[in-house]
Each structure stands twice: as structure tokens, then as C-alpha cells.
Scaffold this motif. Structure first.
Motif, PDB file in Angstrom:
ATOM      1  N   PRO A 101       0.820  -1.215   0.000  1.00 31.42           N
ATOM      2  CA  PRO A 101       0.000   0.000   0.000  1.00 31.42           C
ATOM      3  C   PRO A 101       0.857   1.270   0.000  1.00 31.42           C
ATOM      4  O   PRO A 101       0.509   2.257  -0.646  1.00 31.42           O
ATOM      5  CB  PRO A 101      -0.819  -0.119   1.285  1.00 31.42           C
ATOM      6  CG  PRO A 101      -0.866  -1.587   1.577  1.00 31.42           C
ATOM      7  CD  PRO A 101       0.450  -2.122   1.103  1.00 31.42           C
ATOM      8  N   ASN A 102       1.975   1.247   0.744  1.00 28.45           N
ATOM      9  CA  ASN A 102       2.868   2.414   0.782  1.00 28.45           C
ATOM     10  C   ASN A 102       3.306   2.798  -0.622  1.00 28.45           C
ATOM     11  O   ASN A 102       3.291   3.965  -1.004  1.00 28.45           O
ATOM     12  CB  ASN A 102       4.108   2.101   1.627  1.00 28.45           C
ATOM     13  CG  ASN A 102       3.778   1.512   2.974  1.00 28.45           C
ATOM     14  OD1 ASN A 102       3.171   0.447   3.057  1.00 28.45           O
ATOM     15  ND2 ASN A 102       4.185   2.185   4.039  1.00 28.45           N
ATOM     16  N   SER A 103       3.708   1.800  -1.393  1.00 29.13           N
ATOM     17  CA  SER A 103       4.206   2.057  -2.738  1.00 29.13           C
ATOM     18  C   SER A 103       3.082   2.499  -3.674  1.00 29.13           C
ATOM     19  O   SER A 103       3.270   3.379  -4.520  1.00 29.13           O
ATOM     20  CB  SER A 103       4.893   0.805  -3.287  1.00 29.13           C
ATOM     21  OG  SER A 103       5.408   1.037  -4.582  1.00 29.13           O
ATOM     22  N   GLY A 123       1.150   7.211  -6.843  1.00 29.30           N
ATOM     23  CA  GLY A 123       0.012   7.928  -7.379  1.00 29.30           C
ATOM     24  C   GLY A 123      -1.150   7.078  -7.830  1.00 29.30           C
ATOM     25  O   GLY A 123      -2.050   7.562  -8.524  1.00 29.30           O
ATOM     26  N   ASP A 124      -1.166   5.776  -7.483  1.00 27.12           N
ATOM     27  CA  ASP A 124      -2.333   4.959  -7.795  1.00 27.12           C
ATOM     28  C   ASP A 124      -3.532   5.448  -6.963  1.00 27.12           C
ATOM     29  O   ASP A 124      -3.382   6.174  -5.981  1.00 27.12           O
ATOM     30  CB  ASP A 124      -2.065   3.482  -7.484  1.00 27.12           C
ATOM     31  CG  ASP A 124      -1.123   2.858  -8.517  1.00 27.12           C
ATOM     32  OD1 ASP A 124      -0.783   3.553  -9.485  1.00 27.12           O
ATOM     33  OD2 ASP A 124      -0.745   1.693  -8.342  1.00 27.12           O
ATOM     34  N   SER A 125      -4.712   5.035  -7.338  1.00 34.53           N
ATOM     35  CA  SER A 125      -5.905   5.509  -6.638  1.00 34.53           C
ATOM     36  C   SER A 125      -5.861   5.117  -5.165  1.00 34.53           C
ATOM     37  O   SER A 125      -5.418   4.023  -4.808  1.00 34.53           O
ATOM     38  CB  SER A 125      -7.164   4.922  -7.289  1.00 34.53           C
ATOM     39  OG  SER A 125      -7.278   3.541  -6.989  1.00 34.53           O
ATOM     40  N   ASN A 126      -6.326   6.053  -4.331  1.00 36.55           N
ATOM     41  CA  ASN A 126      -6.343   5.793  -2.896  1.00 36.55           C
ATOM     42  C   ASN A 126      -7.238   4.606  -2.562  1.00 36.55           C
ATOM     43  O   ASN A 126      -6.972   3.856  -1.615  1.00 36.55           O
ATOM     44  CB  ASN A 126      -6.822   7.031  -2.150  1.00 36.55           C
ATOM     45  CG  ASN A 126      -5.708   8.053  -1.992  1.00 36.55           C
ATOM     46  OD1 ASN A 126      -4.590   7.835  -2.468  1.00 36.55           O
ATOM     47  ND2 ASN A 126      -6.001   9.160  -1.341  1.00 36.55           N
ATOM     48  N   GLU A 127      -8.303   4.429  -3.345  1.00 37.50           N
ATOM     49  CA  GLU A 127      -9.204   3.321  -3.067  1.00 37.50           C
ATOM     50  C   GLU A 127      -8.514   1.981  -3.306  1.00 37.50           C
ATOM     51  O   GLU A 127      -8.729   1.011  -2.574  1.00 37.50           O
ATOM     52  CB  GLU A 127     -10.461   3.434  -3.929  1.00 37.50           C
ATOM     53  CG  GLU A 127     -11.567   2.480  -3.525  1.00 37.50           C
ATOM     54  CD  GLU A 127     -11.946   2.600  -2.053  1.00 37.50           C
ATOM     55  OE1 GLU A 127     -12.119   1.555  -1.400  1.00 37.50           O
ATOM     56  OE2 GLU A 127     -12.043   3.745  -1.551  1.00 37.50           O
ATOM     57  N   LYS A 128      -7.667   1.925  -4.337  1.00 42.34           N
ATOM     58  CA  LYS A 128      -6.917   0.705  -4.613  1.00 42.34           C
ATOM     59  C   LYS A 128      -5.944   0.404  -3.480  1.00 42.34           C
ATOM     60  O   LYS A 128      -5.816  -0.740  -3.039  1.00 42.34           O
ATOM     61  CB  LYS A 128      -6.153   0.844  -5.935  1.00 42.34           C
ATOM     62  CG  LYS A 128      -5.350  -0.383  -6.330  1.00 42.34           C
ATOM     63  CD  LYS A 128      -4.638  -0.164  -7.658  1.00 42.34           C
ATOM     64  CE  LYS A 128      -3.806  -1.386  -8.049  1.00 42.34           C
ATOM     65  NZ  LYS A 128      -3.096  -1.166  -9.347  1.00 42.34           N
ATOM     66  N   ALA A 129      -5.272   1.443  -3.007  1.00 47.02           N
ATOM     67  CA  ALA A 129      -4.333   1.263  -1.894  1.00 47.02           C
ATOM     68  C   ALA A 129      -5.065   0.853  -0.621  1.00 47.02           C
ATOM     69  O   ALA A 129      -4.610  -0.015   0.127  1.00 47.02           O
ATOM     70  CB  ALA A 129      -3.544   2.550  -1.668  1.00 47.02           C
ATOM     71  N   LYS A 130      -6.223   1.491  -0.363  1.00 46.48           N
ATOM     72  CA  LYS A 130      -6.986   1.150   0.836  1.00 46.48           C
ATOM     73  C   LYS A 130      -7.507  -0.284   0.757  1.00 46.48           C
ATOM     74  O   LYS A 130      -7.518  -1.016   1.755  1.00 46.48           O
ATOM     75  CB  LYS A 130      -8.145   2.120   1.024  1.00 46.48           C
ATOM     76  CG  LYS A 130      -8.920   1.900   2.317  1.00 46.48           C
ATOM     77  CD  LYS A 130     -10.082   2.866   2.454  1.00 46.48           C
ATOM     78  CE  LYS A 130      -9.600   4.265   2.720  1.00 46.48           C
ATOM     79  NZ  LYS A 130     -10.737   5.198   3.010  1.00 46.48           N
ATOM     80  N   SER A 131      -7.933  -0.699  -0.434  1.00 51.66           N
ATOM     81  CA  SER A 131      -8.410  -2.069  -0.614  1.00 51.66           C
ATOM     82  C   SER A 131      -7.289  -3.074  -0.342  1.00 51.66           C
ATOM     83  O   SER A 131      -7.515  -4.110   0.309  1.00 51.66           O
ATOM     84  CB  SER A 131      -8.942  -2.246  -2.035  1.00 51.66           C
ATOM     85  OG  SER A 131      -9.322  -3.582  -2.276  1.00 51.66           O
ATOM     86  N   MET A 132      -6.090  -2.755  -0.822  1.00 52.09           N
ATOM     87  CA  MET A 132      -4.955  -3.640  -0.561  1.00 52.09           C
ATOM     88  C   MET A 132      -4.624  -3.661   0.923  1.00 52.09           C
ATOM     89  O   MET A 132      -4.310  -4.717   1.490  1.00 52.09           O
ATOM     90  CB  MET A 132      -3.740  -3.172  -1.365  1.00 52.09           C
ATOM     91  CG  MET A 132      -2.481  -4.010  -1.138  1.00 52.09           C
ATOM     92  SD  MET A 132      -2.719  -5.762  -1.544  1.00 52.09           S
ATOM     93  CE  MET A 132      -2.896  -5.646  -3.326  1.00 52.09           C
ATOM     94  N   LEU A 133      -4.714  -2.508   1.588  1.00 52.65           N
ATOM     95  CA  LEU A 133      -4.430  -2.449   3.017  1.00 52.65           C
ATOM     96  C   LEU A 133      -5.431  -3.288   3.798  1.00 52.65           C
ATOM     97  O   LEU A 133      -5.054  -4.006   4.735  1.00 52.65           O
ATOM     98  CB  LEU A 133      -4.464  -0.991   3.494  1.00 52.65           C
ATOM     99  CG  LEU A 133      -3.987  -0.726   4.918  1.00 52.65           C
ATOM    100  CD1 LEU A 133      -2.542  -1.170   5.097  1.00 52.65           C
ATOM    101  CD2 LEU A 133      -4.136   0.756   5.266  1.00 52.65           C
ATOM    102  N   ARG A 134      -6.717  -3.208   3.418  1.00 52.46           N
ATOM    103  CA  ARG A 134      -7.719  -4.040   4.086  1.00 52.46           C
ATOM    104  C   ARG A 134      -7.409  -5.521   3.890  1.00 52.46           C
ATOM    105  O   ARG A 134      -7.572  -6.331   4.807  1.00 52.46           O
ATOM    106  CB  ARG A 134      -9.108  -3.735   3.519  1.00 52.46           C
ATOM    107  CG  ARG A 134      -9.659  -2.368   3.861  1.00 52.46           C
ATOM    108  CD  ARG A 134     -11.123  -2.289   3.476  1.00 52.46           C
ATOM    109  NE  ARG A 134     -11.676  -0.958   3.653  1.00 52.46           N
ATOM    110  CZ  ARG A 134     -12.021  -0.151   2.656  1.00 52.46           C
ATOM    111  NH1 ARG A 134     -11.887  -0.576   1.397  1.00 52.46           N
ATOM    112  NH2 ARG A 134     -12.519   1.042   2.895  1.00 52.46           N
ATOM    113  N   ARG A 135      -6.962  -5.868   2.683  1.00 52.32           N
ATOM    114  CA  ARG A 135      -6.693  -7.281   2.380  1.00 52.32           C
ATOM    115  C   ARG A 135      -5.514  -7.814   3.181  1.00 52.32           C
ATOM    116  O   ARG A 135      -5.584  -8.920   3.723  1.00 52.32           O
ATOM    117  CB  ARG A 135      -6.428  -7.435   0.886  1.00 52.32           C
ATOM    118  CG  ARG A 135      -6.346  -8.888   0.437  1.00 52.32           C
ATOM    119  CD  ARG A 135      -6.167  -8.987  -1.066  1.00 52.32           C
ATOM    120  NE  ARG A 135      -6.143 -10.390  -1.487  1.00 52.32           N
ATOM    121  CZ  ARG A 135      -5.826 -10.791  -2.709  1.00 52.32           C
ATOM    122  NH1 ARG A 135      -5.525  -9.898  -3.651  1.00 52.32           N
ATOM    123  NH2 ARG A 135      -5.811 -12.083  -3.008  1.00 52.32           N
TER     124      ARG A 135
END
Length: 517
Positions: free
Chosen positions: A227-229, A234-246
């Protein structure tokens, strides 16, 4: 005056909702294969350079001195700059590669850097196994060095960013544990291939590095990005948040995600991270990025890792017995690193650093004393003394395995704020490779001139670095990476350097800061 002040962990409570998920475990196991290959390359070189068939084919001068020159000192039989170049070429290549790896890791993520490292490992293993002259042999080591440069840049970062904060020490120490697994595997394989009739067992030893290299290369294709990377690139925050939840196994990740976004906001204002890291507010991190890998190398561990079979032959053991002794020390080193994984997040980094240093210091001084008293320039030592030396070296390896071995990678990987993280890790890797190269290239010459005093030399450095940790390294266990700046602002020494800069930078950044303290 209190030193090495431990930091209260209430800031970490915001991040304690995460748990260890199977997704994280599988991802980190795959990434840590980079550590297996690194360890394999370390262990394999010491074994094959003690094999008579390998020496005869590529380093005939060393083979002749070992067998025929009865006047040469025990300590000087393996003294050859060309022979040490075979071992050390990997690390000078890794030093250069780490610079490029930093830019790749920052711009494209941790996953592509791991993939490049795996591919270079694979090519190097193939070339080494097929070598028919010393130039092919060394070029193969150079390719392995490129792989090490990329893997050591990206894998520790990947592990520290994927792990929940309260388990970060165990996950990050998994890298060193995999290094130990790789070195142990190399020692076992060397012991077996030395017995192959026809003198081509060294080819098997070198070529088998392709097995973990293939796993890493293929596995990297399926690794998720951290998620940090994702946020940093600059990827979408929702994509990063989804990965963090996973990876955390919970939907309650808002606090951690908020800290990641804040850290990324600061990092995106940084155009030149290598220049940025020299600023006064990052002075503690820069000092640690240089000092910790330097001290890790001058413990003398690579004397054992690279040249244990040669060292055991120096005290009079035979070829097969020397390789078996390398297996024993490999088992002990791997087991002690496993212990470190289990206790590092409970006892903390400083405790392991200091007590491991004491253990290494005492054992090195005793080994130096025994060899100085019992081993002359010719002949060997008695069986009892030889086994005592092996026992003490094992004690030394155990001390390194649960302290400076894994923590030398863990602490640098967790102390850098996101805006300088790739640059900081690159400096750590570069310093490590540079001094690994120096030790690998000069050890056999130092052994020839210092003789048993080589152990007193490294023992003195162990004493110095233990004092350094006691005075200047704060405790970092259970502190989220995004809040790590506060450990320096609460430390008795560093707070006088960073506090004023920190307050000024908060104003300059318009209130954006990586700390939630």
C-alpha cells in the motif's frame, strides 16, 4: 543520564487492528526468497573455494601452495587476490546495482525491483555453473551481485511495509532467517558435491542457485504491491486502501491509511531524496544508515560466512571435515535467527543488539587466544582444541544470528520516513556491500599478516559497536513506520539535533507531517 530511551507505544495503538493474514504470509515468504539466494551465494563461495578440484581448475597457484609448499605459514596458504576476487566481485557489483535499484524501487514499486533481482540471479547461476575459465566464473558472480543489489534494496522494504507494526520485527527478521536458510543449504550441498567423483561437484553447487532464483523470478510476477508504494506512485487511494484491508484482514484501517497518505504527501514534495536525507532533521537516520551496516560487516561474520571451510582447514581439519563444520555453524546460525524472530518484538532491538555483541566479543577473544597459543605457522592443533575452536565459533555465529544479523537489516528498513525511504535503504545496502567487499577482498591477506590477531581485531569492533548502540540507538519496537520520527525527538542525544528542525519543517510543510504524535 538515561541512554537509548525506549519510546512509549501509545502511538502504535492506532495501527493495532491488523492481524497476520495468510495473504501476507504467502507474499512475504515469496519475497523473502531473495534472502535465500543471498545466503546461498554467501555460503556457496566459501565451500567451493576450499574444494581441491575447484582450486586446481581455476586457482592452481593456491592449490600448489596448499599441497606442496611446506615452508609457507598455515595462515597464508589461501592468500590470493584472484581467489578473493571470486568472492568479493559479487559485492562490488551489488554496490553499483543498489544505486539504480533505489530509483527503480521508488518510481515503479518494490515488486519490479524484486523481479529484476530474480532474473539477474538466474542468469548468474547459469553462467557460474557452466564456467570454463575464471573470467566466466567472476562474471557470473557479478550478475549474482546485480541480483543481490536489487533484492536487498527491495525485499527488506517490502517485508517491513507489509507486516503489521507489532509483528514487523518478526517479519523483517524473516529476511535474515532466509539468508541463513540459503547459507545452510549451500553448506549442505557443498558437503555432498565435494564427494562427487570426477571433480565437477562445484558446478552443481554453483548452478543450484538457479532453483531459488527461479522461484523468486516467477513468484515476483504474482506478488502484490505494498500500500505504501501504491500511494507513493500515485495509484488511486481506493486501490491502496483495498490492498491495506486485504493484507490487514480487517476493514478498520482508516488510522493507518491516514498516516500512509500523510507520509506520501510529504514524499511527493521531495525531488532529490539523496540530497534530502543529508538535511539535519534526517541526521539520525543517515547516521544509522551508514553505521549499522558498517558495524554489521566489521563484526567479522563474513569471515565465517565466506571462509569458514578455509578457516577450519587452516587449523588442520581435512576437506570433508571442514565442509561439515560449515554445515554445523550454518544450522546454529539459522536456528538462532529463528529465535530472534520469536523474541525481537518482545525484548526489543536494543537488548538483542547489546547482548549479542557481548556474546560475539567473548567468543572471538577466546578463539584468538586459543589459535595464538596452540596454532603455529606449521602443522595443526590437537583434536580437542580444534573442536573447542569450532564450538566457540558456533557460539559467535549464534550471537550474530539473533542480534546483528537480522537487526542489521530490520532497523534500517523501519526508521526512514517514506520521502527518503528508498534513498535510505539504498545507502544502507551500498554501505553494507562496500564493506562486505573490503572484508571479502582483504581477509585472506589479513589472516596471513595478522594471524590469530584477526579475531582480536574484529572483537575490538564488536565492543565499539555495542557501546554505539547503547548510547545512540533508541528502541523502535511497536512503533508504526509512519510515526518513527518521534523516537528521535524523545531520545536524549538526537532530540537536540532534530527537534528544532522538526518544528520548522512542520511550518514549512503547511501542517503536513508524517507524525501523528
Amino acid at each position: 543520564m538515561a541512554v537509548g530511551l525506549a519510546v512509549a507505544s501509545e502511538g502504535g495503538e492506532r495501527h493495532n487492528n491488523g492481524k497476520i493474514t495468510s495473504f501476507v504470509i504467502l507474499s512475504c515468504m515469496m519475497a523473502a526468497m531473495g534472502g535465500v539466494i543471498f545466503g546461498y551465494d554467501i555460503g556457496i563461495s566459501g565451500g567451493v573455494t576450499s574444494m581441491e578440484s575447484f582450486l586446481k581448475r581455476f586457482f592452481g597457484e593456491v592449490d600448489s601452495k596448499m599441497k606442496q609448499d611446506t615452508n609457507i605459514s598455515n595462515y597464508c596458504k589461501f592468500d590470493s587476490q584472484l581467489l578473493t576476487s571470486f568472492t568479493s566481485s559479487l559485492y562490488i557489483a551489488g554496490l553499483v546495482a543498489s544505486y539504480f535499484a533505489s530509483s527503480l524501487t521508488r518510481a515503479f514499486g518494490r515488486k519490479p525491483s524484486i523481479l529484476v533481482g530474480g532474473a539477474a540471479f538466474l542468469a548468474g547461476a547459469a553462467l557460474g555453473g557452466a564456467a570454463f575459465n575464471v573470467y566466466m566464473l567472476i562474471f557470473g558472480r557479478v550478475l549474482l551481485g546485480i541480483g543481490v543489489g536489487f533484492a536487498n534494496q527491495s525485499v527488506p522494504l517490502y517485508l517491513s511495509e507489509m507486516a503489521p507494526s507489532r509483528y514487523r520485527g518478526a517479519f523483517s527478521n524473516g529476511f535474515q532467517f532466509c539468508v541463513g536458510i540459503g547459507a545452510l543449504s549451500a553448506n549442505i550441498i557443498n558437503y555432498g558435491t565435494e564427494k562427487i567423483k570426477g571433480g565437477w561437484g562445484w558446478r552443481v553447487s554453483l548452478a543450484l542457485a538457479a532453483v531459488p532464483a527461479s522461484i523468486l523470478t516467477v513468484g515476483a510476477l504474482f506478488l502484490p504491491e505494498t500500500p505504501n508504494s501504491l500511494i507513493q506512485r500515485g495509484d488511486s487511494n481506493e486501490k491502496a486502501k483495498s490492498m491495506l484491508r486485504r493484507i490487514r484482514g480487517t476493514n478498520d484501517v482508516e488510522a493507518e491509511f491516514e498516516d500512509l497518505v500523510k507520509a506520501s504527501a510529504v514524499s511527493k514534495t521531495i525531488d532529490r531524496p539523496f540530497r534530502k536525507i543529508t538535511e539535519r532533521r534526517y541526521r539520525p537516520q543517515l547516521v544509522m544508515a551508514i553505521a549499522i551496516p558498517f558495524f554489521q560487516q566489521v563484526t567479522g561474520i563474513n569471515v565465517i560466512a565466506f571462509y569458514a571451510p578455509i578457516l577450519f582447514r587452516t587449523i588442520g581439519l581435512g576437506e570433508s571435515a571442514s565442509l561439515m563444520s560449515g554445515v554445523v555453524t550454518g544450522i546454529i546460525g539459522t536456528g538462532s535467527t529463528l529465535i530472534s524472530m520469536l523474541i525481537v518484538d518482545k525484548l526489543g532491538r536494543r537488548t538483542l543488539f547489546i547482548w549479542g555483541g557481548v556474546q560475539m566479543f567473548v567468543s572471538q577473544i577466546m578463539v584468538g587466544g586459543i589459535m595464538g597459543a596452540k596454532l603455529g605457522d606449521h602443522g595443526g592443533v590437537s583434536g580437542g582444541c580444534a573442536y573447542l575452536v569450532i564450538f566457540l565459533i558456533s557460539v559467535y555465529v549464534a550471537g550474530f544470528g539473533w542480534s546483528w544479523g537480522p537487526l542489521g537489516w530490520l532497523v534500517p528498513s523501519e526508521i526512514f520516513p517514506l520521502e527518503i525511504r528508498s534513498a535510505g535503504q539504498s545507502i544502507t545496502v551500498a554501505v553494507s556491500f562496500f564493506f562486505t567487499f573490503i572484508v571479502a577482498q582483504t581477509f585472506l591477506t589479513m589472516l596471513c599478516h595478522f594471524k590469530s590477531g584477526i579475531f582480536f581485531f574484529f572483537g575490538a569492533w564488536v565492543a565499539i559497536m555495542s557501546v554505539f548502540v547503547y548510547l545512540l540507538l533508541p528502541e523502535t519496537k511497536n512503533v508504526p513506520i509512519e510515526q518513527m520520527d518521534r523516537v528521535w525527538r524523545e531520545h536524549w542525544f538526537w532530540k537536540g539535533i532534530v527537534e528544532d528542525q522538526y518544528e520548522a519543517c512542520k511550518k514549512d510543510d503547511g501542517g503536513i507531517t508524517t507524525s501523528s504524535a
